[in-house]
Scaffold this motif. Structure first.
Motif, PDB file in Angstrom:
ATOM      1  N   SER A 267      45.754  56.456  29.127  1.00  0.00           N
ATOM      2  CA  SER A 267      44.393  55.974  28.865  1.00  0.00           C
ATOM      3  C   SER A 267      44.493  54.688  28.063  1.00  0.00           C
ATOM      4  O   SER A 267      45.340  54.581  27.158  1.00  0.00           O
ATOM      5  N   SER A 268      43.655  53.723  28.394  1.00  0.00           N
ATOM      6  CA  SER A 268      43.679  52.461  27.645  1.00  0.00           C
ATOM      7  C   SER A 268      43.210  52.691  26.225  1.00  0.00           C
ATOM      8  O   SER A 268      42.395  53.574  25.935  1.00  0.00           O
ATOM      9  N   ARG A 269      43.753  51.869  25.334  1.00  0.00           N
ATOM     10  CA  ARG A 269      43.393  51.952  23.920  1.00  0.00           C
ATOM     11  C   ARG A 269      42.697  50.665  23.505  1.00  0.00           C
ATOM     12  O   ARG A 269      42.700  49.675  24.234  1.00  0.00           O
ATOM     13  N   ARG A 270      42.121  50.678  22.320  1.00  0.00           N
ATOM     14  CA  ARG A 270      41.468  49.480  21.801  1.00  0.00           C
ATOM     15  C   ARG A 270      42.490  48.339  21.744  1.00  0.00           C
ATOM     16  O   ARG A 270      43.573  48.482  21.191  1.00  0.00           O
ATOM     17  N   GLY A 271      42.167  47.236  22.319  1.00  0.00           N
ATOM     18  CA  GLY A 271      43.070  46.086  22.317  1.00  0.00           C
ATOM     19  C   GLY A 271      43.807  45.903  23.632  1.00  0.00           C
ATOM     20  O   GLY A 271      44.358  44.827  23.892  1.00  0.00           O
ATOM     21  N   ASP A 272      43.867  46.949  24.492  1.00  0.00           N
ATOM     22  CA  ASP A 272      44.526  46.787  25.792  1.00  0.00           C
ATOM     23  C   ASP A 272      43.775  45.781  26.666  1.00  0.00           C
ATOM     24  O   ASP A 272      44.371  45.021  27.422  1.00  0.00           O
ATOM     25  N   PHE A 273      42.443  45.832  26.600  1.00  0.00           N
ATOM     26  CA  PHE A 273      41.603  44.822  27.259  1.00  0.00           C
ATOM     27  C   PHE A 273      40.925  44.032  26.131  1.00  0.00           C
ATOM     28  O   PHE A 273      39.894  44.444  25.604  1.00  0.00           O
ATOM     29  N   ASP A 274      41.548  42.925  25.757  1.00  0.00           N
ATOM     30  CA  ASP A 274      41.132  42.224  24.537  1.00  0.00           C
ATOM     31  C   ASP A 274      40.136  41.104  24.810  1.00  0.00           C
ATOM     32  O   ASP A 274      40.108  40.105  24.092  1.00  0.00           O
ATOM     33  N   ARG A 275      39.310  41.252  25.803  1.00  0.00           N
ATOM     34  CA  ARG A 275      38.344  40.203  26.099  1.00  0.00           C
ATOM     35  C   ARG A 275      37.079  40.837  26.661  1.00  0.00           C
ATOM     36  O   ARG A 275      37.080  41.977  27.119  1.00  0.00           O
ATOM     37  N   ARG A 276      36.008  40.075  26.632  1.00  0.00           N
ATOM     38  CA  ARG A 276      34.768  40.480  27.287  1.00  0.00           C
ATOM     39  C   ARG A 276      34.679  39.746  28.624  1.00  0.00           C
ATOM     40  O   ARG A 276      35.028  38.569  28.718  1.00  0.00           O
ATOM     41  N   TYR A 277      34.199  40.432  29.638  1.00  0.00           N
ATOM     42  CA  TYR A 277      34.092  39.872  30.979  1.00  0.00           C
ATOM     43  C   TYR A 277      32.626  39.569  31.269  1.00  0.00           C
ATOM     44  O   TYR A 277      31.769  40.450  31.171  1.00  0.00           O
ATOM     45  N   SER A 278      32.353  38.322  31.619  1.00  0.00           N
ATOM     46  CA  SER A 278      30.971  37.881  31.810  1.00  0.00           C
ATOM     47  C   SER A 278      30.526  38.087  33.256  1.00  0.00           C
ATOM     48  O   SER A 278      30.172  37.145  33.961  1.00  0.00           O
ATOM     49  N   GLY A 279      30.581  39.316  33.709  1.00  0.00           N
ATOM     50  CA  GLY A 279      30.171  39.637  35.072  1.00  0.00           C
ATOM     51  C   GLY A 279      29.379  40.928  35.080  1.00  0.00           C
ATOM     52  O   GLY A 279      29.176  41.563  34.036  1.00  0.00           O
ATOM     53  N   PRO A 280      28.929  41.368  36.237  1.00  0.00           N
ATOM     54  CA  PRO A 280      28.171  42.616  36.331  1.00  0.00           C
ATOM     55  C   PRO A 280      29.074  43.827  36.118  1.00  0.00           C
ATOM     56  O   PRO A 280      30.304  43.729  36.231  1.00  0.00           O
ATOM     57  N   ALA A 281      28.468  44.960  35.823  1.00  0.00           N
ATOM     58  CA  ALA A 281      29.225  46.195  35.672  1.00  0.00           C
ATOM     59  C   ALA A 281      29.929  46.521  36.984  1.00  0.00           C
ATOM     60  O   ALA A 281      29.412  46.245  38.073  1.00  0.00           O
ATOM     61  N   ALA A 282      31.125  47.098  36.887  1.00  0.00           N
ATOM     62  CA  ALA A 282      31.919  47.366  38.088  1.00  0.00           C
ATOM     63  C   ALA A 282      32.865  48.532  37.842  1.00  0.00           C
ATOM     64  O   ALA A 282      33.180  48.865  36.696  1.00  0.00           O
ATOM     65  N   THR A 283      33.300  49.140  38.925  1.00  0.00           N
ATOM     66  CA  THR A 283      34.320  50.192  38.888  1.00  0.00           C
ATOM     67  C   THR A 283      35.440  49.801  39.842  1.00  0.00           C
ATOM     68  O   THR A 283      35.186  49.384  40.977  1.00  0.00           O
ATOM     69  N   PHE A 284      36.680  49.925  39.369  1.00  0.00           N
ATOM     70  CA  PHE A 284      37.852  49.618  40.183  1.00  0.00           C
ATOM     71  C   PHE A 284      38.688  50.883  40.301  1.00  0.00           C
ATOM     72  O   PHE A 284      39.120  51.447  39.298  1.00  0.00           O
TER      73      PHE A 284
END
Length: 683
Positions: free
Chosen positions: A248-265
């Motif tokens: 499971s990802s932890r705080r800091g694994d995705f260290d940015r905000r993405y300026s796009g619509p909500a999505a699921t991959f």
């Protein structure tokens, strides 16, 4: 003063219609998408006589149909839609259509079109609109042609039917198969379809449907699920085959905000190895066939798939390029299937006018970056797991070696004093020989690691330069045409020679860019039964631009019987490519240079062996290197690696054969003989 309005020539119908729809399959899919927006549950596509000119297409759905005002103020209006893109339909769908240009292009696939529709709000009423495109060719502007909306009664249920007659081109078998695949993938067949089922009445559809519906998701090795919320924050989990959370990802694994619509991959990754499928109901061959149809990462926008994301050859997340860098721990489009799902209620993603993909604005780039970052996060976790396994394995190996050494010494101590000294001396000699062997293996491993790094760098470079090289070739041709038009008769005397030189250079760059990509294809590493002549001929052809540039004439002289061996294409390519480049380097060192440079590649059947000989008319093998050319690191080229002939020798050995060198062969230069065990004659 007089007033006027914009008016549109009938030519605009061709510009906005036919030129935006490149094939029958693309046009039909656009009309099927309209059925989805109309809340249809089923949509049937029927092809009649489409293998020849003048065929017919009928598209029928059970949606809400259209009223006369819907037709007049919506269906016949190009460039906008009456539907509010942010409002939900009766079945809680967000409309996927917008400009109506795709619909126009589809309707113009034939010479005539007919719309028949029954609105859900007007039971028993049917509207029809016939369109004869020849009516538009006899007038200057679109406004001059009136389209009649006929009203009649009907006992049929609500829905819409579109008939396109007298098709302007025939449908190829490839187009029908693409259409079948498109319809099956259109409404997200991965686990939870939106309740919309398109169907093609054609045998190709049934064949592909059986494959697509097979759904081998439970046979994946692991499954990635990444979420991007409305605030631009991402999170991810990876599940193993049993459905247990592995990471499971932890705080800091995705260290940015993405300026796009909500999505699921979501990504299902498969380990296509025999050991992984032991005890399973599915076979590797079945899963491969399935992945051939559904593999890659698809993009679903408002419930419908958007081309070309996930199409064959469209690797929009760069998965294959990443796999080249680390083939063991990264999924590719051939070993995985996935989807990025976006509802996009705020309309941040904008489809291109020709309906092939999205405009690469900030929102689309954010979605793509989110998916790529999720793949990178999963790769990092897999690397950490592998490093931990390797550490544990090394520790266990050291413990086993230490225990074995202790047991060996204890056994020596139990011997008679007269035999003890002899055994100790033999043990010391054995350890010394093994230490020497380990040092040699380390040296060779270091060289092969260097070669792997060089190969990775070259393949990455080739991937990056392939597109610009193609653009360069096209741009040079465009400049040539414009120069010819501008200079006319003066072109030959003023610019032709220079332009021809640039064209040759651009062509060579494009060919050199594809060379390493062809050599590194994964399929070439599989062991199988090979026709040696065929592989050699293909390899020499692959190197033709390199040989032409070096002014080397190359010929192949093959045995008439089929020389078959068991091995991989990559192995034979490694032998031939290294020997060819070795000859070319020798030519370039030779002074004075020969007026004609020659390389001959021969195959001969010798008893139970296939003998491959590569000979040239270069300077031959330097006497000081005659006894050491096969050793790693030995080279007469100050810029060489000294690995080429080592690879040739080792590859020949791995194939059960041997390699031999002649200092001055039949043509006067070096001659290399590769002897490989033959499988025998086969029909």
């Amino acid at each position: 003063m007089t007033s006027a309005t914009f008016r549109f020539s009938t030519d605009i119908l061709q510009r906005l219609g036919e030129e935006l729809i490149t094939g029958l399959d693309q046009g039909i899919v656009e009309l099927v998408k309209n059925s989805y927006d109309a809340d249809a549950l089923t949509c049937t596509v029927e092809l009649s006589g489409t293998e020849d000119l003048g065929g017919r297409v009928v598209i029928t759905d059970d949606g809400d149909g259209m009223s006369a005002s819907d037709i007049r103020d919506g269906w016949l209006v190009l460039g906008r839609s009456r539907k509010d893109p942010g409002s939900l339909t009766r079945r809680n769908r967000l409309p996927a259509g917008s400009k109506g240009l795709g619909r126009l292009g589809a309707l113009r696939l034939g010479e005539r079109a007919l719309l028949v529709t029954r609105p859900i709000d007007e039971p028993g009423i049917e509207y029809s609109v016939p369109i004869n495109w020849a009516d538009f060719s006899g007038t200057d502007v679109v406004d001059n042609v009136a389209l009649d909306i006929h009203r009649s009664t009907s006992d049929s249920k609500p829905g819409t039917q579109i008939v396109i007659e007298r098709l302007r081109s025939r449908a190829t078998a490839g187009e029908v198969r693409r259409l079948a695949r498109e319809l099956l993938l259109l409404s997200d067949p991965f686990r939870d379809p939106e309740g919309f089922t398109p169907e093609l009445i054609a045998s190709e559809f049934k064949d592909i449907e059986q494959l697509v519906r097979s759904a081998y998701f439970d046979d994946c090795e692991f499954r990635l699920v990444a979420q991007l919320n409305d605030n631009g924050r991402a999170s991810a989990k990876v599940y193993d085959r049993s459905g247990t959370v592995k990471w499971s990802s932890r705080r800091g694994d995705f260290d940015r905000r993405y300026s796009g619509p909500a999505a699921t991959f979501e990504l299902w990754a498969f380990l296509l190895q025999r050991k992984s499928f032991e005890g399973r109901a599915a076979t590797i061959a079945e899963v491969r066939r399935w992945l051939d149809q559904v593999g890659g990462v698809h993009l679903y926008h408002r419930g419908l798939r958007v081309r070309p994301y996930g199409d064959d050859g469209h690797d929009w997340l760069g998965m294959n390029l990443s796999r080249v860098r680390d083939p063991e721990l990264r999924p590719s489009t051939n070993t995985s299937v996935g989807r990025v799902t976006v509802r996009d209620e705020r309309e941040l993603l904008l489809q291109k006018t020709d309906r092939t993909g999205f405009i690469e604005n900030q929102a689309f780039r954010a979605i793509r970056k989110f998916a790529i970052d999720a793949l990178e996060w999963m790769h990092k976790e897999r690397l950490a797991e592998r490093r931990e396994r390797e550490t544990q394995r090394k520790r266990a190996s050291r413990r086993e070696a230490a225990a074995a050494d202790t047991n060996f010494r204890r056994a020596i101590e139990k011997l008679d004093p007269s035999a003890r000294a002899t055994v100790r001396q033999a043990a010391l000699e054995l350890e010394s020989a093994r230490a020497t062997e380990r040092d040699q293996l380390r040296d060779e491993l270091s060289l092969y690691q260097t070669l792997a790094s060089v190969g990775t760098a070259v393949s990455v470079f080739a991937h990056e330069i392939e597109g610009p090289a193609t653009d360069l070739t096209a741009s040079v041709r465009a400049v040539e045409r414009r120069a010819q038009n501008a200079l006319k008769h003066d072109y030959e005397s003023r610019l032709a020679r220079q332009m021809n030189a640039v064209k040759r250079s651009a062509t060579q760059v494009a060919r050199f860019a594809t060379l390493p990509l062809n050599l590194l294809r994964r399929s070439k590493r599989r062991r199988t039964i090979l026709n040696v002549n065929q592989v050699i001929e293909e390899t020499v052809t692959l190197f033709e631009p390199y040989l032409v540039d070096a002014q080397v004439a190359t010929s192949c002289e093959f045995t008439l019987e089929m020389p078959q061996i068991r091995g991989s294409v990559a192995a034979i390519e490694a032998i031939i490519s290294n020997l060819i480049t070795n000859s070319v380097k020798a030519f370039k060192r030779q002074l004075p240079q020969p007026s004609s440079r020659r390389i001959v590649v021969r195959t001969i059947l010798l008893n139970d062996n296939v003998l491959i000989s590569v000979l040239d008319n270069g300077p031959g093998i330097p006497p000081q290197l005659a006894d050491s050319i096969w050793l790693p690191g030995v080279t007469s080229d100050e810029n060489g690696t000294g690995m080429g002939l080592t690879i040739v020798r080792d590859t020949a050995t791995d194939l059960g054969g041997r390699a031999k060198a002649i200092q001055s062969g039949e043509l006067g230069g070096a001659e290399f003989l590769i002897e490989l065990p033959r499988l025998g004659e086969r029909s």
